[in-house]
Design an enzyme around this catalytic site. Structure first.
Site: not given
Length: 538
Positions: A296-297, A375, A405
């Site tokens: 996917d990268g 993404n 966070d």
């Protein structure tokens, strides 16, 4: 200090220097008057005190100067709010005008009837004017689906680039249309809402499955590979050789890959590449198809290379985990032969357009260069030990204040990435929407949201935040957001088309079954009815 000692309209100091209470207008004091008042107070304080001056007078002057500063900040805040409201109003008017124009085009298209998409292919021979060509394109897409010029044609760069039009027309043209199972199926129809007799009903449904059909043979292929992988390097060399010898295609690769191929053999000198970033911006005018070898990268990297229209991508799975790579490298010849021959199912993956607006910017359009993400964009606390404090707005409506966070704004394609790990839902990639997922919120009731694709999200770091925030885009391009800075996110106009092995839904379900082992458990044993057990025991 007693009110009787000092009248509210009294003047203090010597000569003509005076400080008087100002009458507010619309809840705020004029900023110019506040500046003069503050200067008058400072001159008063710098003067030598008169003998016997009351100490309360000095304290009152100090307090008056503090109030003047606060009122000046309030006036500046009002001016900034008015400027922001004017900008949002301008955007609303532009959107309203565009919708009216689209409705007019739809009416004209209905009157003129169907327009054959084949006219687009021969339009250069007829030497049509650009505005007439755009009109035919719009009407064609309304009747027949999505055509290649809508996916691959960059209207903004056509006027600025010096690329010869005849070279651009040599790109392979294709047509995207709604696909259905069988000729008698109803899934190819568009959603039509009926308003007859005051009743709102959906007359027809659509599966929205898109199919790509080439109208001319592809000429040029771009191959992008995962670095530092021996198996990928071997497969790339085999694929390049097969595409050139068997399919007679022009092949583009990255400069790094070309150097690796030439190191292996000098026979790869026909492979082309680019020299600078300017040539990368023009790749969409040359490339008909993109092939990715990795996970996917690698698909994310391929999408980031195209700031506007993106050619269709054929992703091969050579990574550790892939939700967007349905094709297997062992059968790359059969897969590519099927894709090049067509038709092939396509998933249009939406992207987010992100802009960072600094507090120092005088106007909202004074932003940094926009960033496209496939993404997600993540806003977190970085190395700070304090909770992230973020104010979130959807268009002009306040959503919530995030204390935790951080926050994830994700596309539906990114719903199986960081958003999933933070507790967000898995969403079909062709569902148009923006995922609003908090990261470890300090609240038990803060649940993730899915917002429609037409909204604009604004994330602001308030001035009372204890620490700055950090934003990262698809895991890179990290930027610091100081107090007063804002991040704007909206749906990008150009999606990323990826080829499907079967269809969009089947590939999505296969990816979560194979990649995540979704809902995998042992089947409950069946002991049989009690009557049967009694018979067996007897």
């Amino acid at each position: 200090m007693s009110p009787s000692n000092h009248d509210s309209t009294a003047s203090f100091g010597h000569g003509d220097t005076s400080v008087s209470c100002l009458k507010p207008e619309n809840g705020f004091v004029d900023s110019l008057s506040l500046v003069h008042s503050e200067k008058a107070v400072e001159e008063l304080l710098q003067q030598t005190p008169v003998e016997g001056m009351d100490e309360h007078l000095i304290e009152f002057s100090e307090a008056l100067r503090t109030v003047a500063k606060a009122l000046r900040r309030a006036a500046e805040g009002k001016a900034s709010a008015q400027a922001e409201a004017a900008e949002w109003k301008r955007r609303y008017e532009l959107e309203k005008t565009r919708n009216i124009q689209m409705e007019r085009k739809a009416q004209i298209a209905e009157q003129n009837g169907n327009i054959d998409c084949g006219k687009v292919k021969n339009s250069d021979k007829q030497l049509m004017q650009q505005n007439e060509l755009d009109k035919i394109f719009d009407e064609c897409c309304m009747k027949h689906g999505i055509c290649s010029h809508e996916v691959l044609r960059d209207r903004g760069s056509d006027s600025s680039s010096n690329v010869d039009r005849s070279k651009m027309m040599r790109k392979a043209s294709f047509k995207l249309s709604w696909w259905c199972k069988g000729e008698n199926g109803d899934q190819h129809k568009h959603d039509i809402v009926s308003f007859e007799k005051g009743n709102i009903t959906t007359a027809e449904r659509s599966s929205k499955q898109i199919s790509l059909k080439w109208e001319s043979d592809p000429q040029t292929v771009l191959i992008l590979t995962k670095p530092n992988s021996v198996s990928v390097r071997i497969l790339c060399a085999q694929m390049v050789r097969w595409l050139k010898e068997k399919k007679k295609l022009n092949i583009y690769v990255e400069p790094r890959v070309r150097a690796e191929l030439l190191t292996e053999s000098s026979d790869f000198n026909y492979v082309q590449t680019w020299k600078d970033d300017q040539e990368i911006l023009l790749l969409h005018t040359k490339v008909d198809l993109v092939i990715t070898l990795g996970g996917d990268g690698t698909v994310l990297w391929a999408a980031s290379m195209f700031k506007g229209p993106v050619p269709p991508i054929v992703p091969f799975s050579l990574g550790s985990l892939g939700f967007m790579t349905p094709f297997h490298s062992e059968h790359f010849k059969e897969c590519l032969d099927s894709v090049l021959r067509g038709p092939v199912s396509i998933t249009l993956r939406h992207r987010l357009l992100c802009r960072v607006i600094r507090d120092a910017a005088k106007k909202e359009y004074e932003t940094e260069e926009p960033i496209l993400v496939l993404n997600e964009v993540k806003i977190d606390r970085g190395i700070s030990s304090y909770l992230t404090n973020l104010e979130c707005y959807c268009d002009n409506s306040f959503v919530t204040c995030v204390q935790g966070d951080g926050l994830i704004l994700s596309t539906t394609s990114g719903s199986t990435a960081y958003s999933l790990a933070a507790g967000g839902s898995m969403v079909h990639p062709q569902v148009p929407g923006i995922l609003f997922t908090p990261i470890c919120p300090h609240s038990l009731s803060f649940r993730p949201l899915i917002l429609p694709e037409h909204v604009t999200l604004r994330i602001v770091v308030p001035f009372n935040s204890r620490s700055p925030a950090w934003a990262s885009f698809d895991g890179k391009d990290r930027k610091q957001l100081a107090a007063g800075d804002a991040l704007l996110c909206s749906m990008a106009p150009c999606p990323v088309p990826t080829a499907c092995q079967v269809d969009s839904t089947s590939d999505f379900l296969s990816s979560i079954h194979d990649g995540l082992h979704w809902n995998l458990r042992k089947t409950q044993s069946f002991d049989g009815p009690w009557e049967l057990q009694d018979i067996i025991q007897i």
